[in-house]
Scaffold this active site. Structure first.
Site, PDB file in Angstrom:
ATOM      1  N   ASP A  34      40.960  35.679  41.542  1.00  9.50           N
ATOM      2  CA  ASP A  34      40.420  36.501  40.899  1.00  9.50           C
ATOM      3  C   ASP A  34      41.637  37.142  40.060  1.00  9.50           C
ATOM      4  O   ASP A  34      42.486  36.789  39.761  1.00  9.50           O
ATOM      5  CB  ASP A  34      39.452  37.584  41.461  1.00  9.50           C
ATOM      6  CG  ASP A  34      39.063  38.726  40.431  1.00  9.50           C
ATOM      7  OD1 ASP A  34      38.803  39.072  39.427  1.00  9.50           O
ATOM      8  OD2 ASP A  34      37.309  38.217  41.241  1.00  9.50           O
ATOM      9  N   TYR A 153      26.669  32.828  26.767  1.00  6.99           N
ATOM     10  CA  TYR A 153      26.101  32.626  28.677  1.00  6.99           C
ATOM     11  C   TYR A 153      25.092  31.903  28.585  1.00  6.99           C
ATOM     12  O   TYR A 153      25.170  30.120  29.591  1.00  6.99           O
ATOM     13  CB  TYR A 153      25.897  34.455  28.604  1.00  6.99           C
ATOM     14  CG  TYR A 153      25.976  33.848  30.513  1.00  6.99           C
ATOM     15  CD1 TYR A 153      26.245  35.036  30.516  1.00  6.99           C
ATOM     16  CD2 TYR A 153      24.592  33.709  30.850  1.00  6.99           C
ATOM     17  CE1 TYR A 153      26.536  34.720  32.201  1.00  6.99           C
ATOM     18  CE2 TYR A 153      24.404  33.816  32.670  1.00  6.99           C
ATOM     19  CZ  TYR A 153      25.390  34.335  33.002  1.00  6.99           C
ATOM     20  OH  TYR A 153      25.355  34.873  33.942  1.00  6.99           O
ATOM     21  N   LYS A 157      25.953  28.205  30.250  1.00  4.15           N
ATOM     22  CA  LYS A 157      25.291  27.720  32.169  1.00  4.15           C
ATOM     23  C   LYS A 157      24.524  26.577  31.970  1.00  4.15           C
ATOM     24  O   LYS A 157      24.480  26.007  32.905  1.00  4.15           O
ATOM     25  CB  LYS A 157      24.112  28.979  32.429  1.00  4.15           C
ATOM     26  CG  LYS A 157      24.827  30.186  32.851  1.00  4.15           C
ATOM     27  CD  LYS A 157      25.882  30.176  33.782  1.00  4.15           C
ATOM     28  CE  LYS A 157      26.919  31.453  34.123  1.00  4.15           C
ATOM     29  NZ  LYS A 157      28.441  31.259  35.008  1.00  4.15           N
TER      30      LYS A 157
HETATM   31  P1  NAP Z   1      30.786  40.425  38.601  1.00  6.55           P
HETATM   32  O1  NAP Z   1      30.759  41.287  39.618  1.00  6.55           O
HETATM   33  O2  NAP Z   1      31.684  40.965  37.161  1.00  6.55           O
HETATM   34  O3  NAP Z   1      32.095  39.019  39.388  1.00  6.55           O
HETATM   35  C1  NAP Z   1      33.121  38.283  38.480  1.00  6.55           C
HETATM   36  C2  NAP Z   1      34.499  38.644  39.004  1.00  6.55           C
HETATM   37  O4  NAP Z   1      34.915  37.775  38.472  1.00  6.55           O
HETATM   38  C3  NAP Z   1      35.011  40.071  38.767  1.00  6.55           C
HETATM   39  O5  NAP Z   1      35.640  40.107  39.134  1.00  6.55           O
HETATM   40  C4  NAP Z   1      36.298  39.391  37.328  1.00  6.55           C
HETATM   41  O6  NAP Z   1      36.740  40.359  37.431  1.00  6.55           O
HETATM   42  C5  NAP Z   1      35.969  38.270  37.528  1.00  6.55           C
HETATM   43  N1  NAP Z   1      36.477  37.616  36.248  1.00  6.55           N
HETATM   44  C6  NAP Z   1      36.407  37.655  35.089  1.00  6.55           C
HETATM   45  N2  NAP Z   1      36.768  36.998  34.194  1.00  6.55           N
HETATM   46  C7  NAP Z   1      37.798  35.904  34.576  1.00  6.55           C
HETATM   47  C8  NAP Z   1      38.813  34.850  34.420  1.00  6.55           C
HETATM   48  N3  NAP Z   1      38.699  34.910  32.833  1.00  6.55           N
HETATM   49  N4  NAP Z   1      38.848  34.104  35.809  1.00  6.55           N
HETATM   50  C9  NAP Z   1      38.932  35.279  36.759  1.00  6.55           C
HETATM   51  N5  NAP Z   1      38.000  35.605  36.838  1.00  6.55           N
HETATM   52  C10 NAP Z   1      37.803  36.723  36.536  1.00  6.55           C
HETATM   53  O7  NAP Z   1      29.977  39.331  38.680  1.00  6.55           O
HETATM   54  P2  NAP Z   1      28.929  38.308  39.404  1.00  6.55           P
HETATM   55  O8  NAP Z   1      27.232  38.954  39.106  1.00  6.55           O
HETATM   56  O9  NAP Z   1      29.134  38.470  41.121  1.00  6.55           O
HETATM   57  O10 NAP Z   1      29.408  36.786  38.757  1.00  6.55           O
HETATM   58  C11 NAP Z   1      29.905  36.126  38.790  1.00  6.55           C
HETATM   59  C12 NAP Z   1      29.492  34.600  38.819  1.00  6.55           C
HETATM   60  O11 NAP Z   1      27.615  34.071  39.182  1.00  6.55           O
HETATM   61  C13 NAP Z   1      28.951  35.025  37.179  1.00  6.55           C
HETATM   62  O12 NAP Z   1      29.183  33.212  36.928  1.00  6.55           O
HETATM   63  C14 NAP Z   1      27.870  34.717  37.199  1.00  6.55           C
HETATM   64  O13 NAP Z   1      27.481  34.417  35.635  1.00  6.55           O
HETATM   65  C15 NAP Z   1      27.144  33.885  37.705  1.00  6.55           C
HETATM   66  N6  NAP Z   1      26.056  34.601  37.736  1.00  6.55           N
HETATM   67  C16 NAP Z   1      25.913  35.895  37.689  1.00  6.55           C
HETATM   68  C17 NAP Z   1      24.116  36.457  38.430  1.00  6.55           C
HETATM   69  C18 NAP Z   1      23.789  38.090  38.251  1.00  6.55           C
HETATM   70  O14 NAP Z   1      22.971  38.244  38.082  1.00  6.55           O
HETATM   71  N7  NAP Z   1      25.097  38.790  38.632  1.00  6.55           N
HETATM   72  C19 NAP Z   1      23.617  35.821  38.234  1.00  6.55           C
HETATM   73  C20 NAP Z   1      23.255  33.809  37.911  1.00  6.55           C
HETATM   74  C21 NAP Z   1      24.723  33.538  37.874  1.00  6.55           C
HETATM   75  P3  NAP Z   1      36.800  42.152  36.232  1.00  6.55           P
HETATM   76  O15 NAP Z   1      35.588  42.541  36.992  1.00  6.55           O
HETATM   77  O16 NAP Z   1      37.911  42.171  35.808  1.00  6.55           O
HETATM   78  O17 NAP Z   1      35.921  41.403  34.364  1.00  6.55           O
END
Ligand code: NAP
Length: 248
Positions: A34, A153, A157
Site C-alpha cells: 500500500d 473512474y 475501470k
Molecule cells: P480504500 O478503502 O480506499 O482502499 C484503497 C487502498 O489503496 C488505500 O489504503 C489507499 O491508500 C491505497 N492506495 C491509494 N492510492 C494508491 C497507490 N497509488 N498505490 C498504492 N496504494 C494506493 O478503497 P476500496 O473501496 O477498498 O477500493 C479498493 C479497490 O476496489 C479500488 O480499486 C476501487 O476502485 C475498487 N472498487 C471499490 C468499490 C467500492 O464501492 N468500495 C467498488 C468497486 C471497485 P490511502 O488510504 O492512503 O489513499
C-alpha cells in the site's frame, strides 16, 4: 494455499485488506502492499494476530520503479509469486466530463489503470519463472456501465477489463490465468469518504436489487476463489460481485 505467495496492492484498507486477510487464512504468505504505511502495517498486524504470515512493502502503484522494487523484494523474500490481486485504487473527483480537471484525470488513470498495467508488467515475468500463477485485477460495475460524474473512474475501470482480457489471451497458454473482479458499491473508507450525504448513500443502496451495499469480505471471497484451483478453467473475463446491480 499453503506454501504459496500472494501479493495484494491497496491492502491497507477496505477490499484489499479483507483479501489479504483471507489469503492468509487460506495459508498463503501474503505481501501486503500500500502507499499508506499505517494501514498496511495494521493489516499485517491483523494477519499475524490470527496466526498468519505477512510482510508489508510500501509501493505507489503509479510509479514504475516502486512497482518493480515491490516485485523484486517479493521474489527475494519468498523466491516465488503465485497470486496477485491488483486492487489499489482511488475514487477521484466527482465532476462531469467537460468540468473534469486534467490533473485529476491523469492522477486517476495513473493509479487505477496504469497502476494495474505496471503491476502485471512486473508480476507476469516473475510468475513465468515458477511455471504460472493467477492475477485478479480490481475493476468495478463501472467497468461494465457508465456513471454520471465519474468519467475518469469509469474509463479506468473499463480499461482494466480490456487490459485483463488482452493479458489473459497472451499468457493463458503459459499457465497464468488473469481475471477482473467487478464489485458494486462496497462499504469501505473509499465510499464513506466519497459519499458524506446520507440521502445520496440511501439512493445508492436502493440501486442494488439486493437492497444493501456489499461487504469487503464478499469481494475477497471471490478474489481468493478465482485464485484457487476451483476456478482452474476461468480466465479472461470480468466477474461481477454486485448484488444484481448490472442485471437491471
Ligand atoms: P480504500 O478503502 O480506499 O482502499 C484503497 C487502498 O489503496 C488505500 O489504503 C489507499 O491508500 C491505497 N492506495 C491509494 N492510492 C494508491 C497507490 N497509488 N498505490 C498504492 N496504494 C494506493 O478503497 P476500496 O473501496 O477498498 O477500493 C479498493 C479497490 O476496489 C479500488 O480499486 C476501487 O476502485 C475498487 N472498487 C471499490 C468499490 C467500492 O464501492 N468500495 C467498488 C468497486 C471497485 P490511502 O488510504 O492512503 O489513499
Amino acid at each position: 494455499m499453503i506454501g504459496k505467495v500472494a501479493l495484494v496492492t491497496g491492502a491497507g484498507s477496505g477490499i484489499g485488506r479483507a483479501t489479504a486477510i483471507l489469503f492468509a487464512r487460506e495459508g498463503a504468505n501474503v505481501v501486503v502492499s500500500d502507499v499508506n504505511e499505517t494501514g498496511g502495517k495494521e493489516t499485517v498486524e491483523h494477519i499475524e494476530a490470527a496466526g498468519g504470515q505477512a510482510t508489508f512493502v510500501r509501493a505507489d502503484v503509479s510509479k514504475s520503479a516502486e512497482v518493480q522494487a515491490l516485485i523484486s523484494s517479493t521474489a527475494s523474500a519468498y523466491g516465488r509469486l503465485d497470486y496477485a490481486c491488483n486492487n489499489a485504487g482511488i475514487g477521484g473527483a466527482q465532476k462531469f466530463t467537460a468540468d473534469y480537471m486534467e490533473a485529476d484525470w491523469n492522477q486517476l488513470i495513473g493509479i487505477n489503470l496504469t497502476g494495474v498495467w505496471l503491476c502485471m508488467k512486473y508480476e507476469i515475468p516473475q510468475m513465468l519463472k515458477v511455471g504460472g500463477g493467477v492475477i485478479v485485477n480490481m475493476s468495478s460495475i463501472l467497468g461494465w456501465v457508465g456513471f454520471a460524474g465519474a468519467p475518469a473512474y469509469v474509463a479506468a475501470k473499463h480499461g482494466v477489463v480490456g487490459l485483463t482480457k488482452t493479458a489473459a489471451l497472451e499468457y493463458s497458454a503459459q499457465n497464468i490465468r488473469i481475471t477482473a473482479v467487478c464489485p458494486a458499491f462496497i462499504q469501505t473508507p473509499m465510499v464513506e469518504k466519497a459519499i458524506a450525504d446520507p440521502a445520496v448513500l440511501q439512493m445508492l443502496v436502493g440501486m442494488h436489487p439486493i437492497k444493501r451495499m456489499g461487504k469487503p469480505e464478499e469481494v475477497a471471497e471471490l478474489v481468493v476463489w478465482l485464485c484457487s484451483n476451483k476456478a482452474s478453467f476461468i480466465t479472461g473475463n470480468a466477474v461481477l460481485v454486485d448484488g444484481g446491480y448490472v442485471a437491471q
